[in-house]
Motif scaffolding. Structure first.
Motif, PDB file in Angstrom:
ATOM      1  N   SER A  68      54.251  55.104 -71.030  1.00  0.00           N
ATOM      2  CA  SER A  68      54.413  55.595 -69.662  1.00  0.00           C
ATOM      3  C   SER A  68      53.864  57.000 -69.484  1.00  0.00           C
ATOM      4  N   GLY A  69      53.559  57.678 -70.594  1.00  0.00           N
ATOM      5  CA  GLY A  69      53.027  59.031 -70.526  1.00  0.00           C
ATOM      6  C   GLY A  69      52.285  59.366 -71.798  1.00  0.00           C
ATOM      7  N   ALA A  70      51.815  60.604 -71.866  1.00  0.00           N
ATOM      8  CA  ALA A  70      51.069  61.056 -73.037  1.00  0.00           C
ATOM      9  C   ALA A  70      52.019  61.260 -74.223  1.00  0.00           C
ATOM     10  N   VAL A  71      51.570  60.873 -75.398  1.00  0.00           N
ATOM     11  CA  VAL A  71      52.306  61.071 -76.644  1.00  0.00           C
ATOM     12  C   VAL A  71      51.399  61.804 -77.616  1.00  0.00           C
ATOM     13  N   THR A  72      51.958  62.775 -78.306  1.00  0.00           N
ATOM     14  CA  THR A  72      51.190  63.534 -79.294  1.00  0.00           C
ATOM     15  C   THR A  72      51.663  63.186 -80.694  1.00  0.00           C
ATOM     16  N   VAL A  73      50.716  62.869 -81.570  1.00  0.00           N
ATOM     17  CA  VAL A  73      51.008  62.620 -82.982  1.00  0.00           C
ATOM     18  C   VAL A  73      50.263  63.664 -83.792  1.00  0.00           C
ATOM     19  N   GLN A  74      51.003  64.583 -84.385  1.00  0.00           N
ATOM     20  CA  GLN A  74      50.416  65.628 -85.218  1.00  0.00           C
ATOM     21  C   GLN A  74      50.701  65.292 -86.681  1.00  0.00           C
ATOM     22  N   ARG A  75      49.667  65.357 -87.506  1.00  0.00           N
ATOM     23  CA  ARG A  75      49.842  65.063 -88.930  1.00  0.00           C
ATOM     24  C   ARG A  75      49.604  66.318 -89.757  1.00  0.00           C
ATOM     25  N   SER A  76      50.467  66.507 -90.754  1.00  0.00           N
ATOM     26  CA  SER A  76      50.296  67.627 -91.668  1.00  0.00           C
ATOM     27  C   SER A  76      49.150  67.338 -92.624  1.00  0.00           C
ATOM     28  N   GLU A  77      48.867  68.296 -93.525  1.00  0.00           N
ATOM     29  CA  GLU A  77      47.806  68.096 -94.515  1.00  0.00           C
ATOM     30  C   GLU A  77      48.106  66.903 -95.412  1.00  0.00           C
ATOM     31  N   LEU A  78      49.374  66.557 -95.553  1.00  0.00           N
ATOM     32  CA  LEU A  78      49.774  65.419 -96.378  1.00  0.00           C
ATOM     33  C   LEU A  78      49.873  64.126 -95.573  1.00  0.00           C
ATOM     34  N   GLY A  79      49.517  64.187 -94.292  1.00  0.00           N
ATOM     35  CA  GLY A  79      49.552  62.986 -93.464  1.00  0.00           C
ATOM     36  C   GLY A  79      50.889  62.702 -92.831  1.00  0.00           C
ATOM     37  N   ILE A  80      51.858  63.613 -92.955  1.00  0.00           N
ATOM     38  CA  ILE A  80      53.200  63.397 -92.393  1.00  0.00           C
ATOM     39  C   ILE A  80      53.139  63.578 -90.880  1.00  0.00           C
ATOM     40  N   PRO A  81      53.527  62.557 -90.110  1.00  0.00           N
ATOM     41  CA  PRO A  81      53.405  62.650 -88.658  1.00  0.00           C
ATOM     42  C   PRO A  81      54.628  63.280 -87.990  1.00  0.00           C
ATOM     43  N   THR A  82      54.363  64.061 -86.961  1.00  0.00           N
ATOM     44  CA  THR A  82      55.397  64.500 -86.020  1.00  0.00           C
ATOM     45  C   THR A  82      55.016  63.959 -84.664  1.00  0.00           C
ATOM     46  N   ILE A  83      55.903  63.154 -84.081  1.00  0.00           N
ATOM     47  CA  ILE A  83      55.614  62.454 -82.827  1.00  0.00           C
ATOM     48  C   ILE A  83      56.397  63.117 -81.702  1.00  0.00           C
TER      49      ILE A  83
END
Length: 531
Positions: A68-83
């Motif tokens: 329904s809206g924009a979602v941001t997925v940020q990944r650390s250098e190790l690939g760990i996502p923060t949604i």
């Protein structure tokens, strides 16, 4: 004929031919070498492409139906996502999508385990495993739990499933994971099914089975009791030396959340030394049970350099590749009653939410309580009935179909008593117990009086084979902001029984023991009981 004439006529000596032949052989060998190298490079390139084609997209933008809206997925250098998302529907949709990006083969394999459907993947070699798991009925119980979920919790699981399915849409199996390409070599007809909330909830049953306690020991005792005396069996399984290592536990009273004063924060805690672990559990939860805690630590700020609590948690689950844990962060862009999550920690692939972690206010950790939550019963069968309290009662019977990759379907008849499913006929140990049954009370074998005639069978009773509320507890833990909310969430964590530790940003620490425990009659769970 002169030598000159001989040379012009082609009758030259052999020696000058050898260099030309050697050069020709060398040229052929070089050409073959170059060809092999080129083929190897092509094969390597194809292999790299074949493997990398299923890797997740970690940069750029992806347009998805269902958000329904924009979602941001940020990944650390190790690939760990923060949604980060503006609504819970979008937050868990994105978690499902990201889990599927990274680990869908693992998720799919797990749901085949929990559903007793491994033979659909790998053929008849897995029929024994499927028969056992179908008999226990993990999937059936998971579906009952999903049907009982409140509207809000169900929306979390459904949004997560929608996110998984959004990733699966329009992708071939080999595009999803390399394992599917390998599987296709032996099981070409296999097709991935859409993900459902029950697929997520069923994995909690698998974790509960992994963390169960005493079933192996109870089985071993029952087998040994046919040969050895009670005293000899006790020597093989000695009791815990409580006189040398006493258990000290807090007696927690029903008090409101701690206030800002240090005295109020500890007003509800009284420390008591008890004689044995049954008394310890009784002190903590007011019921009967047994089990010894494991490696969790929460240290009050009085003993740390910062003056704030320190929480350390060691779940020490068995090593696996990939790990059973999946580290992630889930954040509502604006934390509110309608979107209450700002939590980081460790999740299970295939399950929404965070299992162990912290939010802006509290941190928590789990270790297994190792209490005995599984019991065996010796049943007496007479045809399609069994003896219960001096009367013949009808067995509950159902038939399920086991599908086999590359083979014919197999029909499985599952019989159950009031205690649970009959498991003899599925493993050699349970068959041996049924063939020469021994029952006991408080660790000693006894001979039932007036035992009815009939075929002996072994049934299993386990707390996780009753519908529970653990699937809801996960989200309440994620959103809790104080000890009262933490304890309310823990109360719903019914299976598996756990040690739960707690710390918060105001300096409080705490402990809770959630989980359903059997209330037994004469037996203590160390030996099978008469059905």
């Amino acid at each position: 004929m002169s030598k000159t004439a001989a040379a012009l006529s082609g009758d030259a000596p052999d020696a000058p031919v050898r260099p030309r032949l050697g050069r020709r052989i060398g040229l052929i060998a070089y050409s073959v070498f170059v060809g092999v190298v080129v083929l190897a490079l092509i094969a390597a390139g194809v292999g790299v492409w074949f493997v990398n084609r299923s890797f997740p997209q970690t940069e750029g933008t992806i347009a998805l139906d269902g958000l329904s809206g924009a979602v941001t997925v940020q990944r650390s250098e190790l690939g760990i996502p923060t949604i980060t998302a503006s609504s819970t529907d979008d937050l868990f949709f994105a978690q499902g999508y990201v889990h599927a990006q990274d680990r869908f083969w693992e998720m799919d394999f797990r749901r085949h385990v929990t559903s007793g459907r491994l033979a659909e993947l790998f053929g008849e070699s897995q029929l024994g495993t499927d028969a056992f798991l179908r008999t226990l009925g993990w999937r059936e119980i998971a579906e009952q739990e999903v049907a009982a979920l409140d509207e809000t919790t169900l929306s979390y699981y459904q949004s997560y499933a929608d996110g998984v399915n959004a990733y699966l849409a329009d992708r071939d199996e080999a595009d999803i994971s390399l394992e599917y390409a390998v599987l296709g070599l032996q099981n070409a007809p296999y097709e991935i099914e859409p993900w459902t909330p029950a697929d997520s909830v069923a994995w909690l049953k698998a974790m509960a089975w992994d963390l169960r306690s005493n079933i192996e020991t109870e089985t071993e005792r029952a087998l040994l009791a046919t040969t050895y005396t009670d005293e000899q069996v006790l020597e093989l399984y000695p009791p815990y030396p409580f006189d040398e290592n006493p258990v000290i536990v807090p007696e927690i009273t029903d008090v409101p959340a701690a206030t800002e004063t240090a005295d109020a924060a500890t007003a509800g805690i009284r420390w008591t030394e008890v004689a044995d672990v049954v008394s310890a559990v009784s002190t903590l939860i007011g019921g009967t049970g047994e089990g010894i805690g494991s490696n969790s630590w929460v240290v009050a700020g009085d003993y740390t350099d910062t003056g704030m609590p320190l929480l350390a948690n060691d779940p020490h689950l068995g090593a696996s590749l990939p790990s059973v844990w999946y580290q992630a962060g889930l954040r509502c862009s604006v934390v509110s009653d309608t979107c209450p999550f700002d939590v980081s920690g460790f999740s299970f692939s295939g399950v929404p939410g965070i299992i162990i972690g912290h939010n802006a206010s509290i941190a928590w950790g789990f270790t297994n309580l190792t209490t005995d939550v599984v019991d065996l019963y010796i049943e007496k069968l007479d045809g399609d009935q069994y003896w219960r309290d001096g009367q013949l009662v009808d067995l509950d019977t159902r038939t399920e179909t086991l599908k086999v990759a590359g083979g014919e379907d197999v029909e499985l008849t599952i019989r159950s008593t009031v205690h649970g499913p009959i498991v003899s006929g599925l493993t050699a140990d349970f068959d041996a117990i049924a063939a020469d049954p021994v029952v006991g009370t408080a660790g000693a074998t006894v001979t039932p009086t007036a035992e009815p005639e009939g075929e002996s069978a072994v049934s299993i009773q386990w707390t996780a084979l009753q519908p529970g509320t653990t699937a809801t507890a996960i989200f309440e833990l994620n959103a809790a902001t104080d000890f009262t909310g933490f304890r309310a969430a823990a109360e719903k964590f019914v299976v598996p029984a756990q040690n739960l530790i707690y710390a918060d940003v105001t300096g409080n620490i705490g402990y809770q023991t959630p989980g359903q425990l059997p209330i037994r009659g004469a037996g203590d769970g160390s030996l099978p009981q008469p059905g």
